[in-house]
Design a protein around this motif. Structure first.
Motif, mmCIF file in Angstrom:
data_model
loop_
_atom_site.group_PDB
_atom_site.id
_atom_site.type_symbol
_atom_site.label_atom_id
_atom_site.label_comp_id
_atom_site.label_asym_id
_atom_site.label_seq_id
_atom_site.Cartn_x
_atom_site.Cartn_y
_atom_site.Cartn_z
ATOM 1 N N LYS B 125 57.154 59.710 60.463
ATOM 2 C CA LYS B 125 57.181 59.406 59.030
ATOM 3 C C LYS B 125 58.487 58.733 58.631
ATOM 4 C CE LYS B 125 53.838 62.170 56.683
ATOM 5 N NZ LYS B 125 53.539 63.124 55.631
ATOM 6 N N LEU B 126 59.594 59.225 59.201
ATOM 7 C CA LEU B 126 60.888 58.641 58.842
ATOM 8 C C LEU B 126 60.963 57.182 59.277
ATOM 9 C CD1 LEU B 126 63.372 61.560 59.548
ATOM 10 C CD2 LEU B 126 62.671 60.645 57.333
ATOM 11 N N ALA B 136 61.292 46.373 51.512
ATOM 12 C CA ALA B 136 61.460 46.290 50.054
ATOM 13 C C ALA B 136 62.865 45.786 49.711
ATOM 14 C CB ALA B 136 61.193 47.643 49.402
ATOM 15 N N SER B 137 63.861 46.142 50.533
ATOM 16 C CA SER B 137 65.228 45.664 50.298
ATOM 17 C C SER B 137 65.299 44.150 50.488
ATOM 18 C CB SER B 137 66.214 46.314 51.272
ATOM 19 O OG SER B 137 66.244 47.713 51.088
ATOM 20 N N GLU B 138 64.626 43.663 51.532
ATOM 21 C CA GLU B 138 64.616 42.217 51.790
ATOM 22 C C GLU B 138 63.911 41.487 50.659
ATOM 23 O OE1 GLU B 138 64.841 42.573 56.668
ATOM 24 O OE2 GLU B 138 62.905 42.193 55.741
ATOM 25 N N GLN B 139 62.778 42.025 50.272
ATOM 26 C CA GLN B 139 61.966 41.367 49.241
ATOM 27 C C GLN B 139 62.688 41.330 47.893
ATOM 28 O OE1 GLN B 139 60.260 43.307 46.673
ATOM 29 N NE2 GLN B 139 59.572 41.395 45.746
ATOM 30 N N SER B 140 63.427 42.401 47.589
ATOM 31 C CA SER B 140 64.057 42.475 46.258
ATOM 32 C C SER B 140 65.486 41.935 46.275
ATOM 33 C CB SER B 140 64.035 43.923 45.752
ATOM 34 O OG SER B 140 64.702 44.776 46.657
ATOM 35 N N HIS B 141 65.901 41.350 47.418
ATOM 36 C CA HIS B 141 67.228 40.724 47.545
ATOM 37 C C HIS B 141 68.365 41.706 47.372
ATOM 38 C CE1 HIS B 141 65.607 36.401 46.694
ATOM 39 N NE2 HIS B 141 64.799 37.106 47.443
ATOM 40 N N ARG B 142 68.176 42.919 47.900
ATOM 41 C CA ARG B 142 69.264 43.888 47.827
ATOM 42 C C ARG B 142 70.301 43.626 48.912
ATOM 43 N NH1 ARG B 142 67.802 49.945 46.656
ATOM 44 N NH2 ARG B 142 70.015 49.966 47.193
ATOM 45 N N ASN B 143 71.498 44.168 48.720
ATOM 46 C CA ASN B 143 72.551 44.027 49.720
ATOM 47 C C ASN B 143 72.540 45.167 50.728
ATOM 48 O OD1 ASN B 143 73.378 42.642 47.169
ATOM 49 N ND2 ASN B 143 74.907 41.823 48.574
ATOM 50 N N LYS B 144 71.955 46.283 50.352
ATOM 51 C CA LYS B 144 71.925 47.435 51.244
ATOM 52 C C LYS B 144 70.531 48.030 51.303
ATOM 53 C CE LYS B 144 76.712 48.845 50.637
ATOM 54 N NZ LYS B 144 77.626 49.907 50.186
ATOM 55 N N ILE B 145 70.236 48.612 52.461
ATOM 56 C CA ILE B 145 68.968 49.330 52.612
ATOM 57 C C ILE B 145 69.217 50.790 52.274
ATOM 58 C CG2 ILE B 145 67.101 49.925 54.196
ATOM 59 C CD1 ILE B 145 68.016 47.655 55.992
ATOM 60 N N PRO B 146 68.405 51.394 51.399
ATOM 61 C CA PRO B 146 68.618 52.817 51.112
ATOM 62 C C PRO B 146 68.374 53.668 52.365
ATOM 63 C CG PRO B 146 66.791 51.938 49.797
ATOM 64 C CD PRO B 146 67.301 50.820 50.623
ATOM 65 N N SER B 147 69.059 54.789 52.442
ATOM 66 C CA SER B 147 68.850 55.671 53.591
ATOM 67 C C SER B 147 67.778 56.707 53.257
ATOM 68 C CB SER B 147 70.155 56.365 53.965
ATOM 69 O OG SER B 147 70.680 57.034 52.850
ATOM 70 N N ILE B 148 67.068 57.119 54.286
ATOM 71 C CA ILE B 148 65.995 58.111 54.115
ATOM 72 C C ILE B 148 66.391 59.335 54.928
ATOM 73 C CG2 ILE B 148 63.505 58.465 54.226
ATOM 74 C CD1 ILE B 148 63.806 55.806 53.038
ATOM 75 N N HIS B 149 66.472 60.470 54.278
ATOM 76 C CA HIS B 149 66.864 61.702 54.969
ATOM 77 C C HIS B 149 65.637 62.484 55.404
ATOM 78 C CE1 HIS B 149 71.139 61.498 53.731
ATOM 79 N NE2 HIS B 149 70.613 60.747 52.786
ATOM 80 N N PRO B 150 65.765 63.249 56.484
ATOM 81 C CA PRO B 150 64.669 64.157 56.850
ATOM 82 C C PRO B 150 64.471 65.179 55.727
ATOM 83 C CG PRO B 150 66.300 63.993 58.626
ATOM 84 C CD PRO B 150 66.896 63.334 57.425
ATOM 85 N N ALA B 151 63.290 65.759 55.666
ATOM 86 C CA ALA B 151 62.982 66.696 54.570
ATOM 87 C C ALA B 151 63.917 67.898 54.596
ATOM 88 C CB ALA B 151 61.534 67.158 54.678
#
Lengths: 252, 252
Positions: B125-126, B136-151
């Protein structure tokens, strides 16, 4: 308490009659019985606590106990005109847009809409969209169900927009620089009761011809933050900002 | 221009190397050739215009032409802690939350979460969530990718939140009355660079025990307008409001 939007003809004095899908939901899904209480919403916005007094074969009769005061409606009327998007994105826009308080939705055929609105399928789609709007209104405890208009051409849209006080359209070019008044500047001017028209392009955005027509008609181009939003996210950003500004920031 | 987030180890002096999925996207999906230009994002946030100089069997080499100034990142860091929702709602929250500028996501096991986070499936899942966030970061022209933490469990979440300056949780009870400071009052205090922790309940909302723990830990209960939002809509409303307040209302 479970809510039902009951059409005008099913209100009779102190009683409300639930039929069709609502009957099914009351009896089969929720398994309510005589004595259980529900909230019935009149199409004009009044919500009332009602007690179920009779469960028949194909209808349920409830008695009005108390009219509820207060309203969960936005203080302004917001119409979302949405350039026809791909796939089932319109479902998401109507569901989330209803939760966020939109008054009506108008799909329109934009220059860059990849899909064509098929008039044969139109009726079926409108039924589907209306059902989504009704369910989302019940779930979010709204007083009114937003209306869904059949798809328009941009010329009809511009005509329709002439009765609105505030008109905006998110425009990708605005996200690159900032020349025009910001969404904040525009919402500062919003007054309770006003009508706001939000026109959102499809996946490829507006063509420059469309943008020009919109500006000529009094629409303000706005950016929704510096990031590029997908078409279905634009409506949600705009509605959330309107709610935030008028319900959570300005008022108290 | 198409954007790619390129890991740190693939930056070498004036050159950037694209491999794996990005290689596939450049060569097979976009069919770019030598001489074509793309934007490469370093994980630290710097974005550069690059020219493709070499297409090999399993990698593409591009030369940095120009570093881009400016940033599409929110002026504050927003963490969305999301009570595990049903079905694929987490996908929607991560995709839309990324577009709207979130810095990180933490799924958590809430009292009323219907699903249990299966640790066997966690890794898979991660990977899936990280891919959604990157795209989504690429598509929205962000400078950073958000991090996803384990539950996390709520106790770990509360510990994690101790480093944050502003902590809020949308609470359905708040939508019924208004005793506490509003979301507007709280965002008025937000300063650039601050860390904001937003904790969102699952479908059934927070239990009263959870709400109490959150308040003890310094979280403010807020309402998001007077309508009852679905769990996946709450994160989007909050992020849109933060962007609106800090990027479109306050600044200019």
């Amino acid at each position: 308490m479970q809510r039902y939007f009951v059409p005008n003809e099913n209100w009779a004095g102190e009683h409300v009659i639930l039929t069709d899908d609502d009957f099914h939901h009351v009896v089969r899904v929720m398994r309510f019985k005589e004595g259980d209480k529900i909230i019935c919403n009149h199409p004009e916005g009044q919500a009332s606590i009602c007690e179920i007094t009779q469960v028949e074969n194909n209808r349920v009769i409830a008695m009005i106990l108390e009219n509820l005061e207060g309203s969960a409606e936005l203080p302004v009327n917001v119409t979302i005109a949405q350039g026809l998007p791909k796939g089932d994105k319109m479902d998401l826009i109507i569901q989330k847009g209803t939760e966020l308080g939109a008054s009506s939705f108008i799909p329109f055929q934009a220059d860059r809409s990849v899909v064509l609105w098929d008039s044969k399928k139109m009726e079926k789609k409108l039924v589907r969209y209306s059902k989504i709007a009704k369910e989302a209104s019940e779930q979010s405890h709204r007083n009114k169900i937003p209306s869904i208009h059949p798809a328009m051409q941009i010329s009809e849209l511009l005509e329709e927009s002439s009765q609105y006080e505030l008109k905006i359209f998110p425009y990708e070019e605005e996200a690159k620089g900032k020349q025009s008044p910001s969404l904040g500047d525009i919402l500062q001017k919003a007054e309770p009761g006003q009508k706001i028209f939000v026109c959102i392009g499809p996946e490829g955005g507006f063509s420059s011809e469309e943008a020009e027509k919109l500006i000529q008609q009094g629409f303000h181009p706005v950016r929704l933050g510096p990031r590029i939003l997908r078409t279905e996210t634009a409506a949600l950003y705009t509605l959330a900002s309107i709610s935030y500004h008028l319900e959570e920031l300005r008022c108290q």
